[in-house]
Design an enzyme around this catalytic site. Structure first.
Site, PDB file in Angstrom:
ATOM      1  N   LEU A   1       0.771  -1.364   0.408  1.00  0.00           N
ATOM      2  CA  LEU A   1       0.068  -0.195   0.003  1.00  0.00           C
ATOM      3  C   LEU A   1       0.595   1.380   0.018  1.00  0.00           C
ATOM      4  O   LEU A   1       1.977   0.996   1.128  1.00  0.00           O
ATOM      5  CB  LEU A   1      -0.769   0.006   1.439  1.00  0.00           C
ATOM      6  CG  LEU A   1      -2.717  -0.744   1.104  1.00  0.00           C
ATOM      7  CD1 LEU A   1      -2.881  -0.400   2.570  1.00  0.00           C
ATOM      8  CD2 LEU A   1      -3.053   0.521   0.457  1.00  0.00           C
ATOM      9  N   ASP A   2       0.607   1.588  -0.722  1.00  0.00           N
ATOM     10  CA  ASP A   2       1.423   3.616  -0.546  1.00  0.00           C
ATOM     11  C   ASP A   2       1.294   4.149   0.107  1.00  0.00           C
ATOM     12  O   ASP A   2       1.036   3.924   1.311  1.00  0.00           O
ATOM     13  CB  ASP A   2       1.281   4.065  -2.172  1.00  0.00           C
ATOM     14  CG  ASP A   2       1.087   3.370  -3.721  1.00  0.00           C
ATOM     15  OD1 ASP A   2       2.217   3.124  -3.537  1.00  0.00           O
ATOM     16  OD2 ASP A   2       0.128   4.273  -4.486  1.00  0.00           O
ATOM     17  N   PRO A   3       2.208   5.220   0.922  1.00  0.00           N
ATOM     18  CA  PRO A   3       2.269   5.736   1.318  1.00  0.00           C
ATOM     19  C   PRO A   3       0.889   6.220   2.065  1.00  0.00           C
ATOM     20  O   PRO A   3       0.554   6.949   3.142  1.00  0.00           O
ATOM     21  CB  PRO A   3       3.417   6.323   1.352  1.00  0.00           C
ATOM     22  CG  PRO A   3       4.419   5.946   0.716  1.00  0.00           C
ATOM     23  CD  PRO A   3       3.658   5.155  -0.124  1.00  0.00           C
TER      24      PRO A   3
END
Length: 296
Positions: free
Chosen positions: A37-39
């Site tokens: 999951l992207d930041p």
């Protein structure tokens, strides 16, 4: 300790940072996550503890669901809010226009990953090349979008909210970018939340803070999901084999099957004894062969 934890990742930290936090909270070394999951994204991040890391493919190669917001009017380097603006448009798309093009983004579609992604380019991650300002092109690939639905639209904010159900390999940022290009107004992901990863759903997800509280109180059963949680689509054989056969399976040896009715029409099974995990096995020609043996 072994099993799965359904973490609700907050915005602002990386998936790798979540792993570091979990290691510290539980004081364990062997920890992994299923599906980055992207930041800037929040939501479901399945965490594997101990022997559960051997089952990562079963947690990754599943359908995933997302709720995301597209901001129209700009194209950004990262295809999300963290990037620099590279193109602008004053065009404001209409609800009907967006709905009209959605069918083009459902099914097996051709998609180019964002330049800021973990794809390898000559052995180097694409995002590292992009950060250094190096020019490169990523090849398109076919991905499977099961469902894409327009949930709401705001002309005032020039945004639209979508629901996405897809299989492994789909980049939500690429969908937002390509929707904007098709509409002629550009677009990027302003907000992204993953609401489901296979059997991992929001209803039993916990935050890192909640994990710390439960662990400190000794409530392991309230957060640790069993090893078989990601194997619910696989035939489960518990207390089927004798102790001698179990020993052979643990040592990686094949077992001749006599009771075929128990494993009819399946090529994989999960073997346990007294509910204790033993192995994932393949089944072919009346023979069971250990594929992943658990050390528990």
């Amino acid at each position: 300790m072994y099993g799965w934890i359904n973490i609700d990742k907050p915005c602002g930290i990386s998936s790798a940072s979540v792993v570091s936090r979990v290691k510290k909270i539980l004081n364990v070394k062997k920890v992994g996550y299923a599906g980055t999951l992207d930041p800037l994204a929040s939501g479901i991040l399945p965490i594997a503890i101990g022997e559960a890391t051997k089952l990562m493919p079963y947690a990754v190669d599943v359908q995933k669901s997302y709720i995301f917001t597209v901001q129209w009017g700009e194209q950004r380097t990262t295809d999300d809010a963290s990037g620099e603006i590279i193109k602008k448009s004053n065009i404001v798309p209409h609800f009907e226009e967006i709905n009209k093009i959605i069918p083009n983004f459902i099914g097996m579609i051709e998609q180019v990953p964002p330049n800021f992604s973990a794809i390898h380019v000559d052995g180097v991650r694409a995002f590292k090349l992009a950060r250094n300002g190096q020019e490169f092109e990523l090849s398109s690939r076919y991905v499977n979008v099961v469902r894409l639905k327009l949930l709401s639209f705001s002309r005032e904010n020039n945004t639209a909210d979508f629901y996405l159900l897809c299989k492994k390999g789909v980049y939500v940022r690429s969908i937002a970018r390509d929707l904007g290009i098709r509409l002629g107004c550009f677009g990027y992901v302003a907000k992204l939340r993953r609401v489901r990863v296979g059997y991992f759903k929001q209803k039993n997800a916990i935050t890192l803070d909640k994990l710390k509280i439960l662990h400190n109180n000794g409530d392991t059963h309230k957060y640790l999901l069993p090893l078989w949680y990601v194997l619910q689509d696989i035939k489960h054989l518990d207390d089927v084999f004798c102790s001698v056969e179990i020993s052979k399976i643990k040592n990686g040896q094949n077992i001749q099957l006599n009771n075929l009715y128990m494993v009819k029409n399946c090529d994989m099974c999960y073997v346990s004894t007294h509910s204790v995990p033993v192995a994932i096995c393949s089944i072919a020609n009346n023979v069971i062969k250990p594929v992943r043996v658990f050390n528990v």
